[in-house]
Design an enzyme around this catalytic site. Structure first.
Site, PDB file in Angstrom:
ATOM      1  N   GLY A   1      -5.356  -1.247   5.871  1.00 22.86           N
ATOM      2  CA  GLY A   1      -5.295  -2.217   4.652  1.00 22.86           C
ATOM      3  C   GLY A   1      -6.683  -1.923   3.721  1.00 22.86           C
TER       4      GLY A   1
ATOM      5  N   ASP B   1       9.209   2.500  -4.616  1.00 22.89           N
ATOM      6  CA  ASP B   1       8.347   1.410  -4.428  1.00 22.89           C
ATOM      7  C   ASP B   1       7.236   1.735  -5.290  1.00 22.89           C
ATOM      8  OD1 ASP B   1       7.808   3.656  -2.224  1.00 22.89           O
ATOM      9  OD2 ASP B   1       5.969   2.831  -2.163  1.00 22.89           O
TER      10      ASP B   1
ATOM     11  N   LYS C   1      -6.512  -4.654  -4.308  1.00 22.73           N
ATOM     12  CA  LYS C   1      -6.250  -3.386  -3.381  1.00 22.73           C
ATOM     13  C   LYS C   1      -7.364  -3.000  -2.776  1.00 22.73           C
ATOM     14  CE  LYS C   1      -3.867   0.932  -4.012  1.00 22.73           C
ATOM     15  NZ  LYS C   1      -3.323   1.875  -4.899  1.00 22.73           N
TER      16      LYS C   1
ATOM     17  N   GLY D   1       0.832  -3.256   2.009  1.00 25.58           N
ATOM     18  CA  GLY D   1       0.085  -3.102   3.251  1.00 25.58           C
ATOM     19  C   GLY D   1      -1.411  -2.996   2.920  1.00 25.58           C
TER      20      GLY D   1
END
Length: 528
Positions: free
Chosen positions: A136, A280, A123, A103
């Site tokens: 984001g 995850d 990131k 994301g």
């Protein structure tokens, strides 16, 4: 800037999202979506790892080239790069969360250097199709923590992803740090993360959950071939991607279980708490991945978690990490079982986790306490002191540092006094701790080894310096004003965590009292 050798097997060999517009959506039938980082106002290099740069074939001059800083800030591109985000799902806090995906992490591609493959990932580089309702982005406080911790864990000897750089963006990011309605604008930042692979358990879970079994088989074969090539050669298994065999999947799963067990044993050895062990956030390579609300145990407490979101249930507390790792592996096994005739062979992998974890844990405890071998009675002895450390509020890291200084022939509790957080704890539990120390000394004296060998063993297993939350917070506070001096000091300190460093004495002490309840020093949130 010298040319870099990008290979990009992931996007070359695996199906991508046919929709190229960047908007939040459910994605199907593929493993990645093409996406460009969202440009930022004014990227500036705050810090970088010389060792990771060298590992990638980048010089100090390369790292400070304006064009490369633009790339690390999401504003530029160099020949060979492919920018994309990957699709995965996951179980979060014990519940299936459906599609998650990258994301706010955007890949720059796969770099080849000196015969090794590295995935590069930004990131905090902007929205992707998997961003859900988020922006984001990442803030400086979480980015600095991830940058420092990635490198700190590497030098502690813990399997981990690495961090190449920390770049501030010049843009503000709105965050509600503790989800209490107190939204604030914080400085934005981007970390460039590096790993042989960022593939997670959730990459396989999403395919199984959606019934995309042909794609699941293809991705398993791809992962074994690309990311487990050395292991495959060692096992002698012949992999035919078009005809994947059950025994190959089962053997591979057992290796994943073994690597995960070894990683968790390392966490327990150094007192690290991940804080958000969702599936995850579990690496298929057995690497520590996704540094969010992590922390190191200060006063020993097996029930401690640094994650405010987990404060009620303590699912991801220090003492439950082995149990949760196994639970996560069971979820991966369920996903893999969808393409196998039965799941019996996968049970061997879970047994391997139990076996390897116990072997690694007892081995690390043997070394931490300076014992010669592991004996059945040692478990009771060690559990006794951990229980006393909890009751008396004794610092885990400092306890082991001082334990090596105890005179074994005449053990005195005063040698350990600096590890106690309160005088009350020292007085109330002092007699019990002294009795334990006598029993411990007798156990050590039963060994046939010399003291020099014992102390060398303890020094190699017990770090003098760990990245305590208050240390990271002090670096964050300074970096927010544009001062990166503490960040660079900590980066240097944590390169040699087992060796006493002149001028760094303050970082070998226990957590200061002012940090006990301070935000960012005791508890953290997933907000970043």
């Amino acid at each position: 800037m010298r040319p870099l050798n990008f290979d990009n097997r992931f996007v070359r060999e695996l199906p991508g999202d046919p929709i190229t517009d960047n908007y939040t959506r459910q994605v199907s039938g593929c493993l990645w979506s093409a996406v460009q980082p969202t440009p930022v106002k004014h990227p500036q290099l705050l810090a970088y790892s010389h060792e990771v740069a060298d590992m990638l074939g980048l010089s100090a001059q390369d790292m400070q080239t304006p064009d490369w800083i633009q790339v690390l800030g999401g504003n530029g591109e160099i020949t060979g790069m492919r920018t994309y985000a990957t699709r995965y799902g996951g179980h979060q806090f014990g519940h299936w969360a459906g599609q998650l995906g990258d994301g706010r992490a955007i890949y720059l591609g796969e770099l080849l250097h000196a015969g090794k493959r590295f995935e590069l990932q930004l990131k905090g580089a902007g929205e992707t199709p998997y961003s859900r309702s988020a922006d984001g982005r990442a803030v400086l406080r979480s980015s600095l923590r991830e940058f420092l911790c990635s490198e700190a864990m590497h030098y502690l000897g813990v399997p981990t992803t690495r961090a190449l750089s920390l770049v501030t963006t010049g843009d503000g990011v709105i965050r509600d740090m503790f989800y209490d309605g107190n939204r604030q604008i914080e400085p934005g930042a981007i970390v460039c993360r590096v790993a042989p692979s960022f593939t997670r358990f959730g990459h396989f879970e999403i395919l199984a959950s959606r019934g995309e079994l042909d794609l699941l088989k293809q991705f398993i074969a791809f992962t074994i071939d690309r990311d487990y090539g050395e292991w495959l050669a060692e096992t002698g298994l012949a992999l035919d991607p078009r005809n994947l065999q059950a025994e190959q999947v089962e053997a591979w799963f057992e290796e994943i279980c073994s690597r995960t067990a070894a990683m968790i044993a390392h966490w327990m050895r150094v007192g690290f708490v991940h804080g958000v062990m969702n599936t995850d956030n579990m690496s298929i390579l057995g690497l520590t991945i996704d540094y969010g609300p992590y922390g190191w145990v200060d006063n020993f407490d097996a029930g401690w978690t640094p994650n405010t979101t987990d404060a009620q249930g303590r699912r991801y507390c220090y003492g439950r990490q082995p149990e949760i790792a196994r639970w996560n592996l069971e979820r991966l096994a369920e996903a893999l079982a969808t393409i196998l005739p039965d799941s019996q062979g996968l049970a061997q992998g879970l047994s391997a986790f139990d076996r390897v974890y116990m072997r690694e844990l007892t081995g690390s405890l043997t070394r931490k306490f300076g014992l010669d071998t592991w004996q059945d009675a040692d478990g009771e002895l060690i559990n006794r002191i951990f229980e006393l450390m909890t009751r008396a509020e004794v610092d885990m890291t400092l306890f082991f540092t001082l334990l090596a200084q105890v005179e074994i022939t005449h053990p005195q509790l005063q040698t350990l006094q600096a590890a106690f957080y309160t005088e009350q704890g020292y007085q109330q539990y002092g007699a019990d701790c002294q009795a334990w120390l006598q029993d411990y000394a007798q156990r050590v004296q039963s060994s046939q080894r010399g003291s020099a060998q014992r102390l060398q063993q303890m020094a190699a297993a017990n770090p003098l310096y760990v990245l305590r939350n208050y240390m990271a917070q002090e670096a964050i506070d300074l970096a927010t004003t544009g001062d990166n001096s503490r960040l660079l000091t900590l980066l240097q300190l944590l390169r040699n965590p087992y060796i006493e460093q002149s001028g760094m004495e303050q970082f070998a002490n226990k957590r200061p009292d002012w940090a006990r309840q301070k935000a960012g020093c005791s508890m953290l949130s997933c907000s970043s």
